[in-house]
Each structure stands twice: as structure tokens, then as C-alpha cells.
Motif scaffolding. Structure first.
Motif, PDB file in Angstrom:
ATOM      1  N   ALA A   1       0.686  -1.425  -0.322  1.00 36.98           N
ATOM      2  CA  ALA A   1      -0.226  -0.020   0.118  1.00 36.98           C
ATOM      3  C   ALA A   1       0.952   1.362   0.004  1.00 36.98           C
ATOM      4  N   TYR A   2       1.873   1.254   0.968  1.00 35.74           N
ATOM      5  CA  TYR A   2       2.712   2.328   0.769  1.00 35.74           C
ATOM      6  C   TYR A   2       3.343   2.362  -0.774  1.00 35.74           C
ATOM      7  N   PHE A   3       3.795   1.569  -0.947  1.00 35.25           N
ATOM      8  CA  PHE A   3       4.518   1.131  -2.524  1.00 35.25           C
ATOM      9  C   PHE A   3       3.147   2.422  -3.371  1.00 35.25           C
ATOM     10  N   LEU A   4       2.210   2.325  -3.547  1.00 34.78           N
ATOM     11  CA  LEU A   4       0.706   2.359  -4.961  1.00 34.78           C
ATOM     12  C   LEU A   4       0.593   3.929  -4.072  1.00 34.78           C
ATOM     13  N   VAL A   5       1.015   4.909  -2.534  1.00 33.44           N
ATOM     14  CA  VAL A   5       0.761   5.695  -2.882  1.00 33.44           C
ATOM     15  C   VAL A   5       1.635   6.684  -2.967  1.00 33.44           C
ATOM     16  N   GLY A   6       2.871   6.160  -3.135  1.00 29.17           N
ATOM     17  CA  GLY A   6       4.382   7.047  -3.267  1.00 29.17           C
ATOM     18  C   GLY A   6       4.265   6.850  -4.900  1.00 29.17           C
ATOM     19  N   TRP A   7       3.980   6.149  -6.026  1.00 26.95           N
ATOM     20  CA  TRP A   7       4.220   5.325  -6.997  1.00 26.95           C
ATOM     21  C   TRP A   7       3.524   6.349  -8.016  1.00 26.95           C
ATOM     22  N   THR A   8       2.031   6.543  -7.018  1.00 29.21           N
ATOM     23  CA  THR A   8       1.275   6.525  -8.252  1.00 29.21           C
ATOM     24  C   THR A   8       1.332   8.163  -8.337  1.00 29.21           C
ATOM     25  N   PRO A   9       1.741   8.850  -7.655  1.00 29.38           N
ATOM     26  CA  PRO A   9       2.051  10.634  -8.727  1.00 29.38           C
ATOM     27  C   PRO A   9       3.241  10.503  -8.957  1.00 29.38           C
ATOM     28  N   LEU A  10       4.064  10.065  -9.119  1.00 27.29           N
ATOM     29  CA  LEU A  10       5.359   9.434  -9.651  1.00 27.29           C
ATOM     30  C   LEU A  10       5.218   9.275 -11.152  1.00 27.29           C
ATOM     31  N   LEU A  11       4.210   8.137 -10.902  1.00 27.91           N
ATOM     32  CA  LEU A  11       3.940   7.705 -12.057  1.00 27.91           C
ATOM     33  C   LEU A  11       3.133   8.372 -13.111  1.00 27.91           C
TER      34      LEU A  11
END
Length: 565
Positions: A324-334
Motif C-alpha cells: 500500500a505504501y508503494f502504491l501511494v508513493g508511486w502513483t503521483p510519480l508515475l
């Protein structure tokens, strides 16, 4: 009366300076069939754009072509030589140097950013006006056709440009410092726990921080980064490729893909090697492969990033502890990366996307650093619990059953990152009651203390040893199943090889061991019950035996690649 008033307004509009058709800047794209070195005397206008006021800009999209482009610039606003207005060109760094023919002055070759003579801009081109710009006079600008990004031109007050550059310089320095501090913190966690998860993330943070500085144009002012900045496009391409490869390595470990989804993990492993192959080709081919490399690396990035996000969602569905941390952090960068790619390929005009990249990288890094910090804090708490627990066996000084149970409860909350699968080995001293009956309880207690010392000598320093009952010990070891099985047999062999010496007596003690491996979603009581059942099987098999607990149906097999059978 109304007609007279209207005529008066028309006359005033024509006579009053700056009212009516005044234009701060007019940009005309000239159509030329061939690449010519001097401004065309006569050429049809392909496109005309106008900025009405100083400070306004025009955006001109140019398709890629081998021949360059000629732009004709005019203004209805007189610019004196000492007037604080500057003509600024912004666009893709692939443009390289441009040729500018200012009004009333010879042509000049202008470099971008800090390489220019004026050193005014960190990015873009400061086009000089040594003789000012008389109204209605003409300037010409030649740019190459190697960039698909739009060109941005405008006349800006010099003070506003300086303030804007200072703000961006402070922001880029703050972002670089933040990312590097996070990297140093991750290196510290790696030193403390020797887990490559932290080291891979530290390497990614260093790469993305350096890449962000190169994009900002400030890298040339940092002595350590100046040599990378001097390499130009080679340094930027190499760092971007390295950052993506390191991020994928971290993603595989962070999402536990090798354990949860091994087939999907192999896809990302292949992507990592493809990035390293591209990096090697870039370093060898240099300028000769820039065009090919740019397309290939961006195409690979477009393919890999969505795949990584999909795998993260699937890992989250399989209850990967930190997905879940990965998705929260990755989505804006993607999203920012996708916008940058759309802008670079000319699909959309999003010039501000590149400026969002460092901020998105900081957000992603902060979220993932928070997750890793919590993971490390739990591991540290477990270590302290093992070392400082007051609940110890009075005879041997080892942790007792209650303390080791609490430790495993805390362990189950940190997730299974990297190699953090663990096993519990219950060690039963075969027929130890006969030692007490034959030699007495004083000798038996001394042997018990020597048993603990021997166990500690056979396991790793990081393994936890506890005394569960009168003649039963436990070892909790952070290792994979194969390693835990080897440890169990090493303990059995260690007791078989050498007797214990107490008061001149040689006392033989053998052990039987029950091993159970941790499973996702299983409580500590269930794990201990399986270990005790395995130990009971070892007792039945005879002295110096090892029993291995079966996996609980529906616990471990379910989340591992159910759709890839």
C-alpha cells in the motif's frame, strides 16, 4: 452624438501608444525547403504567434526534421540597449546551441543555461540584445529540428527572471539535500541490518537526486556533480536509466515478488537487465546512439512502469505488508513521468511536468522511507526485546517462553521483506531426565548451562535462543526454509560429535528438533503448535532426528501465483 464619441475613441486608440495593435513579440515560423546558414530573404510564413505584453510568452511546436528552422522575430515595443528586458528562449535540451541574429548586431551562437556568456539562466537560452531592439526591426533565430518539445519565447523583465531563477535554485537545492539525507539514512539502516533492501533504495535515491539536479541546471555549481553535468546528454540519459533499473530492483524486494509472484518477478528481472544493457550501449556508443537510445529507453519505460504498478496492486491483494505504501508513493510519480513523456514526444504541451518531477520524487521517497523506517523500527524493537528482556530463565539466563512469544508477535508485524522469513526450531534434549537421575540435579543444571552455550555456538549471532521448558530450548532464526533445515541438522550434529564434561564425567546428550516456518496470516500460537507437532514426530523417529512441520492448507500456497499455474 454617439457617432462622434465613437470616432473620437477610434482616433485616440490609433494615436495613443500601446493601445490597439501594440505587440510585445511576434514570432513567425518561416518555411524553408533546405537547411540554409543565413536568414532567408524571402520565405513564406508557416505559422504566426503573438505575445501581447512584456512577460507573455508564445509556444511554438516544431515537428522533428533534419533541417533546422528559421524564426523571424519582431516587436512593436521599443527596447533600449540599457532597458531591463531580456529575450528568453526555452525548450528541450536537445536543441543545443542556437544561432541568433539580433537587430543591428552580428549573429551570435548562444549556448543554453550556465554555459551561456550571461550566466543568467539555469535552463534555456538568454538571447542577447546588444543594440536594444528598435520598434518594427527584425531579428532571426535558427534552431535545429532534433527536439519535439515546444519552443517558448518571451520578453521578460530582468528582475523577474533573476527572482524566478533564485526561487528555482533554492527549491532544487532543498530537494537534492532532502533526497541525499534520505539516502544516508538508508545506508545507516543497511549497516545496522545488512539487508540489501535498504541499500538498493539508497542507491536509487542518490541516482534520482543527481538526475533532478541535472534537470534543474544547477549540477554544474556542485563540485561533485560538475563532471556529470559536463557530459551533457550522456550524463542525463545514463542517470535516468540507472535510476529506473535501481527502482525496479528495489520494487522486486519491497513487494516480495520473488516469494509471492516469482513468474511476475522474472519479468521485472528481465527489465532490469535490459536497462543495464541499454546503459552499456549508451556508454560505449555515446553520441552515435543518442537518437536510438532515447526512443528505446522511453519505450521500455512506458512498458515497465504500468506493469510495476499492476504487480504492486496484485501484491497488495496478496497482503504484501508494504504494498500500500508503494502504491501511494508511486502513483503521483508515475503520472508525472507519463506527462513528461507525452510532452517530450510532442503529444501534449505540458512544459511544467518536468518541474513536478523532483517534487513527485520527494513525495515518493518520503512515503517509502517512512515504510522502511517503520520496518526497521520493528526489527530494532525485536532485537532490543531479545537482548534486554527481563523475562529470562533463572538457570541459564536465556529468554523464557513468554519473552520469545512476544518477540515473534512483534516479528510477525514487520512483514516478509527480502530474507525476513523466519523459522522456529524446538530443541528437545533426548531423555535428559536420565542425566538428572544418574548424576544428580547439580550436574544436570551445569549440563543445561553448557547446552545453552553449545546452541549459541552453533547458531548465528542474530538468531534468538530461548529456554521453553525444563529440557526444551527454541531457536528463532531469520532465514529461508532450506537454511533453517541446514541449521537444524547442524545442531543435531553438533551435539552428536562431542560429549559434555562435568566434574570428570563425560555426559552424552543428543537432541531431537521440530522445525516450523512462518506463514503469512498465521498467528504465533499456530506456528508453535506446528513446531511442537514436528518435534513430537522427531521424538517418535528416535534420538537425533529432525521433524519438519507441514504447511497449513490454504495459508501459504494460496497467495503464491494462483493465476499462473
Amino acid at each position: 452624438m454617439r457617432i462622434a464619441l465613437a470616432l473620437l475613441l477610434v482616433v485616440l486608440a490609433a494615436a495613443w501608444p500601446g493601445v490597439g495593435g501594440a505587440q510585445a513579440l511576434k514570432v513567425e515560423l518561416l518555411h524553408t525547403e533546405q537547411d540554409i546558414a543565413t536568414p532567408p530573404a524571402v520565405a513564406p510564413v508557416q505559422r504566426r504567434l503573438v505575445a501581447e505584453h512584456p512577460g507573455d510568452t508564445v509556444r511554438l511546436s516544431l515537428p522533428r526534421r533534419r533541417a533546422g528552422y528559421w524564426l523571424r522575430l519582431t516587436t512593436d515595443v521599443r527596447v533600449a540597449a540599457d532597458q531591463p528586458l531580456v529575450l528568453v528562449l526555452d525548450g528541450g535540451s536537445a536543441l543545443g546551441p542556437v544561432t541568433f541574429h539580433p537587430p543591428g548586431a552580428p549573429a551570435v551562437r548562444v549556448n543554453q543555461g550556465l554555459e551561456a556568456e550571461s550566466h543568467l539562466l539555469r535552463r534555456g537560452w538568454d538571447l542577447p540584445l546588444p543594440q536594444g531592439w528598435p520598434a518594427a526591426s527584425v531579428a532571426y533565430l535558427r534552431v535545429n529540428g532534433s527536439s519535439s518539445q515546444p519552443l517558448v519565447l518571451g520578453l521578460h523583465p530582468r528582475d523577474e527572471v533573476i527572482l524566478s531563477e533564485r526561487r528555482e535554485a533554492r527549491l532544487s537545492s532543498a530537494i537534492f539535500t532532502t533526497l541525499m539525507l534520505m539516502a544516508i539514512f538508508m545506508v545507516g539502516l543497511w549497516v545496522a541490518f545488512r539487508d540489501l533492501l535498504y541499500l538498493s533504495y539508497a542507491a536509487y535515491l542518490v541516482a534520482i537526486a543527481t538526475y533532478a539536479m541535472l534537470l534543474s541546471g544547477d549540477a554544474g555549481e556542485v563540485p561533485v556533480l560538475a563532471w556529470i553535468d559536463a557530459s551533457g546528454a550522456l550524463g542525463r540519459y545514463a542517470l535516468a536509466t540507472l535510476a529506473v533499473a535501481l527502482q525496479l530492483i528495489f520494487t522486486i524486494r519491497f513487494l516480495e515478488l520473488d516469494r509471492l509472484m516469482p513468474r511476475r518477478a522474472r519479468i521485472l528481472h528481465v527489465a532490469v537487465w535490459l536497462h543495464f544493457v541499454l546503459l552499456a550501449i549508451l556508454l560505449v556508443g555515446r553520441e552515435r546512439v543518442y537518437g536510438w537510445f532515447y526512443l528505446a529507453s522511453n519505450l521500455l519505460l512506458v512498458l515497465v512502469l504500468p506493469i510495476a504498478v499492476v504487480f504492486a496492486i496484485q501484491a497488495w491483494q496478496r497482503r504484501a505488508s508494504l504494498a500500500a505504501y508503494f502504491l501511494v508513493g508511486w502513483t503521483p510519480l508515475l503520472l508525472v513521468v507519463v506527462m513528461m513523456l507525452l510532452h517530450q514526444f510532442g503529444a501534449m504541451d505540458l512544459p511544467w511536468a518536468q518541474r513536478l518531477l523532483p517534487l513527485a520524487a520527494v513525495l515518493q521517497s518520503a512515503v517509502l522511507a517512512l515504510a522502511l523506517s517503520q520496518h526497521a523500527a520493528n526489527r530494532h524493537r525485536i532485537t532490543l526485546l531479545a537482548r534486554q528482556s527481563a523475562e529470562r530463565d533463572p538457570l541459564t539466563g536465556a529468554l523464557n517462553r513468554h519473552a520469545v512469544t512476544e518477540m515473534m508477535e512483534a516479528w510477525s508485524r514487520i512483514g516478509h521483506l527480502g530474507a525476513s522469513e523466519y523459522g522456529i526450531l524446538l530443541i528437545d534434549l533426548d531423555d535428559f531426565s536420565e542425566v538428572n537421575q544418574k548424576h544428580g540435579y547439580v550436574v544436570g543444571d551445569t549440563v543445561m548451562q553448557q547446552v545453552l552455550a553449545r546452541i549459541r555456538g552453533l547458531v548465528r549471532p542474530d538468531d534468538t535462543v530461548a529456554r521453553m521448558e525444563s529440557d526444551m530450548f527454541a531457536v528463532v532464526s531469520e532465514c529461508h526454509r532450506d537454511d533453517c533445515e541446514l541449521l537444524a541438522h547442524r545442531l543435531v550434529d553438533g551435539f552428536q560429535r562431542r560429549d559434555f564434561a562435568v566434574d570428570g564425567h563425560a555426559i552424552t546428550v543428543t537432541v531431537s528438533i521440530g522445525l516450523a516456518m512462518s506463514q503469512r496470516g498465521e498467528g504465533v500460537d499456530g506456528l508453535l503448535a506446528r513446531a511442537e507437532a514436528a518435534m513430537e514426530s522427531a521424538r517418535i523417529a528416535g534420538h537425533s532426528s529432525v521433524g519438519i512441520a507441514a504447511e497449513t492448507p490454504g495459508r501459504r500456497r494460496r497467495p503464491v501465483e494462483p493465476a499462473e499455474a
